[in-house]
Design an enzyme around this catalytic site. Structure first.
Site, PDB file in Angstrom:
ATOM      1  N   MET A  18       0.948  -1.190   0.045  1.00  0.00           N
ATOM      2  CA  MET A  18       0.026  -0.024  -0.016  1.00  0.00           C
ATOM      3  C   MET A  18       1.017   1.243  -0.036  1.00  0.00           C
ATOM      4  O   MET A  18       1.867   1.535   0.966  1.00  0.00           O
ATOM      5  CB  MET A  18      -0.966  -0.106   1.209  1.00  0.00           C
ATOM      6  CG  MET A  18      -1.795  -1.007   1.011  1.00  0.00           C
ATOM      7  SD  MET A  18      -3.140  -1.143   2.691  1.00  0.00           S
ATOM      8  CE  MET A  18      -1.795  -2.229   3.733  1.00  0.00           C
ATOM      9  N   GLN A  71       8.253  -4.168  -4.685  1.00  0.00           N
ATOM     10  CA  GLN A  71       7.230  -3.829  -5.687  1.00  0.00           C
ATOM     11  C   GLN A  71       7.814  -2.632  -6.490  1.00  0.00           C
ATOM     12  O   GLN A  71       8.112  -1.444  -5.874  1.00  0.00           O
ATOM     13  CB  GLN A  71       5.969  -3.566  -5.236  1.00  0.00           C
ATOM     14  CG  GLN A  71       5.018  -3.315  -6.668  1.00  0.00           C
ATOM     15  CD  GLN A  71       3.382  -3.081  -6.071  1.00  0.00           C
ATOM     16  OE1 GLN A  71       3.098  -1.780  -5.656  1.00  0.00           O
ATOM     17  NE2 GLN A  71       2.501  -4.092  -6.261  1.00  0.00           N
ATOM     18  N   CYS A 102      -2.135  -0.076  -9.909  1.00  0.00           N
ATOM     19  CA  CYS A 102      -2.344   1.239  -9.130  1.00  0.00           C
ATOM     20  C   CYS A 102      -3.494   2.099 -10.202  1.00  0.00           C
ATOM     21  O   CYS A 102      -2.957   2.152 -11.349  1.00  0.00           O
ATOM     22  CB  CYS A 102      -1.215   1.806  -9.010  1.00  0.00           C
ATOM     23  SG  CYS A 102      -1.488   3.577  -8.404  1.00  0.00           S
ATOM     24  N   ASN A 202      -7.138 -10.837  -3.926  1.00  0.00           N
ATOM     25  CA  ASN A 202      -7.172  -9.334  -3.057  1.00  0.00           C
ATOM     26  C   ASN A 202      -8.535  -8.749  -3.438  1.00  0.00           C
ATOM     27  O   ASN A 202      -8.949  -8.806  -4.230  1.00  0.00           O
ATOM     28  CB  ASN A 202      -6.027  -8.652  -3.500  1.00  0.00           C
ATOM     29  CG  ASN A 202      -5.960  -7.182  -2.818  1.00  0.00           C
ATOM     30  OD1 ASN A 202      -5.395  -6.511  -3.682  1.00  0.00           O
ATOM     31  ND2 ASN A 202      -6.076  -7.248  -1.825  1.00  0.00           N
ATOM     32  N   GLY A 226      -5.042  -5.645   2.489  1.00  0.00           N
ATOM     33  CA  GLY A 226      -4.806  -4.354   2.510  1.00  0.00           C
ATOM     34  C   GLY A 226      -5.230  -3.578   3.620  1.00  0.00           C
ATOM     35  O   GLY A 226      -4.793  -3.589   4.765  1.00  0.00           O
TER      36      GLY A 226
END
Length: 331
Positions: A18, A71, A102, A202, A226
């Site tokens: 995140m 990442q 994203c 997710n 998350g």
């Protein structure tokens, strides 16, 4: 359990990457609550190549966090490959993850993040190039599609597998949905059935029971948590325990929550200087306080804190207040 490449995970519960949250202080705190894998916040490929000072700090890894996935994001194959090579040789990350999820406009307008989802061939090309250039396992975190009319999750996952990617984490929302609406678990199941590499689900895992339901309904290898872990690393611990034994552990006390909040603060201060850490910790402290009755006043006051002492004093005062009320009610 399952492996990503040659990296063995001790359980199926994974902390999602995140932005603006998953620095070493937060990751280590979550790791201590039992996460099988923690993922670092996304880092720009160009910023790595320019050796940007802030970015170099974002590559810091505490060895106690491992296994860890780092990442990277970018819109061009050449710079992403070079950044991956840097991460491969100069960090102790176990896994290199490529961001293709994203949804934020400033990322997608650079052809990065979710913009990749529109072209499975381009995905294949990029992942194959990164896999060839590095020794660490390469994975991809993606969304199910750009919008309702462009959902290529299955083709994209198959392209990643063909290119040598070792796992896919799939968020069951489109780029257009951002974080709204409901995550589509059916598409996660379809992707799981279409590839033989591990698939991590997710989206909308808010309770330990949700995690079990996702595993049962979609057949995924792991669940990625998350937003439900923000200010709540117990969510990770409770989920691991629930999946292992079926036991649903109760919520922590207010004192326990604030003790972990202070530990998190001190780790952040070690990572950055006190002034920066305290300002950054304000949002985390508000998350730790979420759901506790009577927190409105202290949540407002947090936003004026400039020092560790001020923040700790506020939190300690709140705990004393809550415990006093509990004694009166019990008395």
């Amino acid at each position: 359990m399952f492996k990503i490449g040659d990296i063995q995970l001790k359980n199926r519960v994974i902390l999602a990457p995140m932005a603006g949250v998953c620095n070493s202080a937060f990751r280590l705190t979550v790791k201590e609550f039992g996460a099988g894998l923690v993922c670092a916040e996304m880092v720009s490929d160009k910023a790595i190549l320019y050796k940007n000072v802030k970015t170099m700090g974002m590559l810091y890894i505490d060895e106690r966090e491992k296994p860890l996935s780092l990442q990277i994001f970018g819109g061009e194959k050449e710079s992403l490959v070079e950044a991956a090579k840097f991460v491969d040789k100069n960090t102790t990350a176990d896994i290199i993850d490529i961001n293709m999820g994203c949804p934020v406009p400033k990322i997608t307008k650079c052809d990065a993040g979710a913009k990749w989802l529109l072209d499975p061939n381009k995905i294949y090309d990029l992942v194959a190039a990164v896999v060839d250039a590095v020794e660490k396992p390469v994975t991809v975190k993606m969304r199910m599609g750009w919008d309702e009319n462009h959902i290529y999750a299955v083709q994209n996952a198959q392209a990643i597998e063909r290119a040598g990617g070792q796992a896919v984490a799939l968020h069951g929302r489109t780029r257009v949905q951002m974080y709204e609406g409901v995550a589509n678990w059916d598409i996660i199941k379809e992707v799981k059935q279409s590839v033989s590499i591990p698939v991590i689900g997710n989206g909308d895992v808010k309770t330990p029971q949700d995690a079990k339901r996702m595993l049962d309904e979609t057949g995924v290898d792991g669940v990625m948590i998350g937003r439900a872990a923000l200010g709540n690393p117990w969510m990770i611990y409770r989920t691991v325990k629930y999946l292992e034994s079926g036991e649903l552990i109760g919520e922590p006390s207010v004192r326990e929550k604030m003790d972990v909040c202070k530990l998190h603060l001190d780790r952040l201060i070690q990572l950055k200087d006190e002034n920066v850490a305290v300002r950054e910790m304000r949002k985390h402290a508000a998350w730790y306080l979420k759901g506790i009755r009577g927190n409105a006043k202290v949540r407002n006051e947090i936003n004026t804190c400039e020092t560790r002492e001020e923040l700790v004093s506020l939190l300690d005062g709140f705990v004393a207040e809550v415990e006093e009320k509990e004694q009166v009610q019990a008395g």
